[in-house]
Design a protein around this motif. Structure first.
Motif, mmCIF file in Angstrom:
data_model
loop_
_atom_site.group_PDB
_atom_site.id
_atom_site.type_symbol
_atom_site.label_atom_id
_atom_site.label_comp_id
_atom_site.label_asym_id
_atom_site.label_seq_id
_atom_site.Cartn_x
_atom_site.Cartn_y
_atom_site.Cartn_z
ATOM 1 N N GLU A 35 39.265 41.162 53.005
ATOM 2 C CA GLU A 35 38.693 39.614 53.230
ATOM 3 C C GLU A 35 39.738 38.679 53.751
ATOM 4 O O GLU A 35 39.442 37.713 54.415
ATOM 5 C CB GLU A 35 37.960 39.160 52.130
ATOM 6 N N ASP B 113 40.115 38.826 59.822
ATOM 7 C CA ASP B 113 38.926 38.883 60.607
ATOM 8 C C ASP B 113 38.456 40.134 60.907
ATOM 9 O O ASP B 113 39.246 40.847 61.087
ATOM 10 C CB ASP B 113 38.732 37.702 61.499
ATOM 11 N N SER B 114 37.102 39.972 61.264
ATOM 12 C CA SER B 114 36.507 41.502 61.631
ATOM 13 C C SER B 114 37.118 42.314 62.822
ATOM 14 O O SER B 114 37.157 43.589 62.918
ATOM 15 C CB SER B 114 35.142 41.436 61.650
ATOM 16 N N THR B 115 37.976 41.499 63.893
ATOM 17 C CA THR B 115 38.653 42.077 64.974
ATOM 18 C C THR B 115 39.696 42.750 64.760
ATOM 19 O O THR B 115 40.076 43.717 65.506
ATOM 20 C CB THR B 115 38.746 40.917 66.180
ATOM 21 N N ARG C 156 40.537 43.845 61.107
ATOM 22 C CA ARG C 156 40.665 44.010 59.618
ATOM 23 C C ARG C 156 41.004 45.474 59.553
ATOM 24 O O ARG C 156 41.680 45.563 58.527
ATOM 25 C CB ARG C 156 39.080 43.881 59.153
ATOM 26 N N ARG D 136 41.228 34.010 51.967
ATOM 27 C CA ARG D 136 40.459 34.844 52.707
ATOM 28 C C ARG D 136 40.219 34.041 54.224
ATOM 29 O O ARG D 136 40.396 33.083 54.665
ATOM 30 C CB ARG D 136 39.305 35.101 52.351
ATOM 31 N N ALA D 137 40.436 34.947 55.538
ATOM 32 C CA ALA D 137 40.214 34.377 56.560
ATOM 33 C C ALA D 137 38.615 34.044 56.889
ATOM 34 O O ALA D 137 37.762 34.277 56.073
ATOM 35 C CB ALA D 137 40.501 35.628 57.622
ATOM 36 N N PRO D 138 38.660 33.228 57.711
ATOM 37 C CA PRO D 138 37.200 32.736 58.078
ATOM 38 C C PRO D 138 36.506 33.995 58.264
ATOM 39 O O PRO D 138 36.599 34.764 59.022
ATOM 40 C CB PRO D 138 37.519 31.684 59.348
ATOM 41 N N THR D 139 35.208 34.065 57.700
ATOM 42 C CA THR D 139 34.305 35.186 57.687
ATOM 43 C C THR D 139 33.571 35.156 58.958
ATOM 44 O O THR D 139 33.147 34.207 59.470
ATOM 45 C CB THR D 139 33.591 35.260 56.451
ATOM 46 N N GLU D 140 33.127 36.189 59.352
ATOM 47 C CA GLU D 140 32.329 36.475 60.468
ATOM 48 C C GLU D 140 30.984 36.163 60.158
ATOM 49 O O GLU D 140 30.655 36.286 59.056
ATOM 50 C CB GLU D 140 32.402 38.022 61.259
#
Length: 436
Positions: free
Chosen positions: A361, A364-366, A368, A425-429
């Motif tokens: 977490e 971010d999803s790009t 991760r 945690r990073a800003p969530t998608e």
């Protein structure tokens, strides 16, 4: 309404498949990885480093084990790149094949008596392949499970692939114990090879399961939005250096003690204390079986009470148990030795359950897969790989476990500092629509 119900059932089915595929794959890969650790403590010193003094042979064997740990960040970077570029599923199929084939070939490897120095050289190369495979496995399996899960249950969902550790430990220890009993005097010559050769069968099972799973909906959303990063490893390092380093150091109190608890304990117990090899393997199996409950339990608790609180509790418990652990072992009493091994792995699980979500977490999803994988596996070089080497050297020079306990406490202090400074945690998608 009927269409909505059908779609909901499809999502649940896809989610179950993702969790199952992630968990069974990591179980197989950790089975392979732990086989090596057990053999490194019990078999490889005699087979690949004959003629050495007892502790020298053990050190040489644990050094080849460390090579696998050093290769894990490389695997995380290689497969992290492709996992963030082409998807979680494809990379997980490749890592499973790489790990399984390398393990199978170790089972066929001749010893030093047959081919001389080429034997340990080939052993090291195959260990590197194992390390690269498991380095790429963790990020993909955790993300495939976590990203299919509901946001409020991500601690639990990410902990499910972590079950691969107790399952792999249970399987590898159990098959070693079984073959030791079945092969008798032939264990050192051929009995130890059977668990490695069986890996190829498990790989076939894992491939069948993973080929049926769907891609992570979070990555699918990234791809649909055309947000795929061209160089995800570089972007992860550039954008999240603090998170990567924090992920590595926060694992010090989990990684280093864990490989003392499951690998070094075999050397310490048999050579220093004169305990039965079979008894130690049996105790480890009991502790691993409890992990099937404790790992997801602490992942679930992290959803309710927060990752940092649960993880920090595990760090403090690890430090507090450092001296009692060896005190119980040193009694040589079977019940107390069992208690030491069981408690050591439960304390480990307090951290291991929420660990995957805590680390993943942060990115971010790009990027991760790349960021979480590299941070996670850097700890292998800093903590997991050197731990048996350091403990063996301490034991050889001092003849006592005191400084080994202090080493565990030192690792816990570093982890606690890392947890306190770890970026939030990073800003969530945005939650993607889960469609199948």
């Amino acid at each position: 309404m009927a269409a909505i119900a059908v779609e909901a059932r499809g999502v649940r089915t896809a989610r179950r498949r993702a969790v199952f595929a992630s968990t069974i794959g990591t179980s197989i890969e950790w089975y392979d990885f732990f086989l090596y650790g057990t053999a490194a403590a019990l078999i490889f010193p005699k087979l690949f480093f004959p003629g050495s003094q007892p502790f020298t042979g053990v050190l040489a064997s644990f050094t080849t084990q460390f090579v696998g740990f050093a290769a894990r960040p490389i695997g995380a970077a290689i497969f992290g790149h492709f996992g963030d570029r082409i998807g979680r599923k494809a990379t997980l199929i490749t890592t499973l094949l790489l790990m399984g084939i390398a393990t199978f070939l170790i089972g066929l490897l001749p010893g030093y008596a047959s081919i001389g120095v080429l034997a340990p050289i080939l052993l090291v190369l195959l260990r590197i392949a194992q390390g690269i495979g498991v380095g790429g496995e963790w990020g993909g399996s955790v993300l495939l499970s976590m990203e299919w899960g509901e946001r409020e249950k991500r601690g639990l969902m990410a902990s499910m692939p972590q079950l691969g550790v107790p399952v792999g430990l249970l399987l590898s220890t159990g098959i070693f114990k079984l073959m030791s009993a079945v092969s008798g005097g032939g264990f050192d010559s051929w009995g130890w090879r059977v668990p490695f050769l069986l890996s190829i069968v498990l790989v076939g099972v894992g491939l069948y399961v993973r080929l049926r799973v769907l891609e992570s909906p979070v990555f699918a959303a990234v791809r649909q939005a055309e947000a795929v990063v061209r160089l995800p490893v570089w972007e992860a390092i550039r954008r999240y250096p603090g998170q990567i380093l924090a992920a590595a150091f926060v694992r010090m109190s989990e990684q280093a003690p864990f490989y003392l608890f499951i690998t070094f304990v075999l050397t310490y117990g048999t050579k220093k204390l004169g305990l039965s090899q079979n008894s130690l393997l049996s105790y480890t199996m009991v502790a691993a079986a409890l992990g099937l409950v404790s790992v997801p339990l602490f992942g679930w608790l992290s959803d309710r009470y927060g990752r940092r609180l649960v993880y920090g509790t595990g760090i403090v418990a690890t430090a507090a148990f450092a001296f009692p652990y060896f005190g119980l072992l040193n009694t040589k009493m079977s019940g107390l030795v069992l208690l030491a091994i069981v408690v050591s792995l439960v304390v480990h699980d307090v951290q291991y359950g929420p660990q995957a979500a805590l680390i993943a977490e942060s990115f971010d999803s790009t990027v991760r897969y790349s960021g979480a994988g590299i941070g996670y596996h850097l700890a292998s070089v800093l903590a997991g790989g050197p731990a048996p080497l350091i403990a063996t050297a301490i034991l050889q020079h001092t003849g006592s476990s005191t400084w080994i306990s202090l080493y565990i406490i030192g690792c816990a202090i570093l982890s606690l500092i890392a947890l306190l400074v770890m970026p939030r945690r990073a800003p969530t998608e945005e939650a993607p629509a889960l469609k199948v």
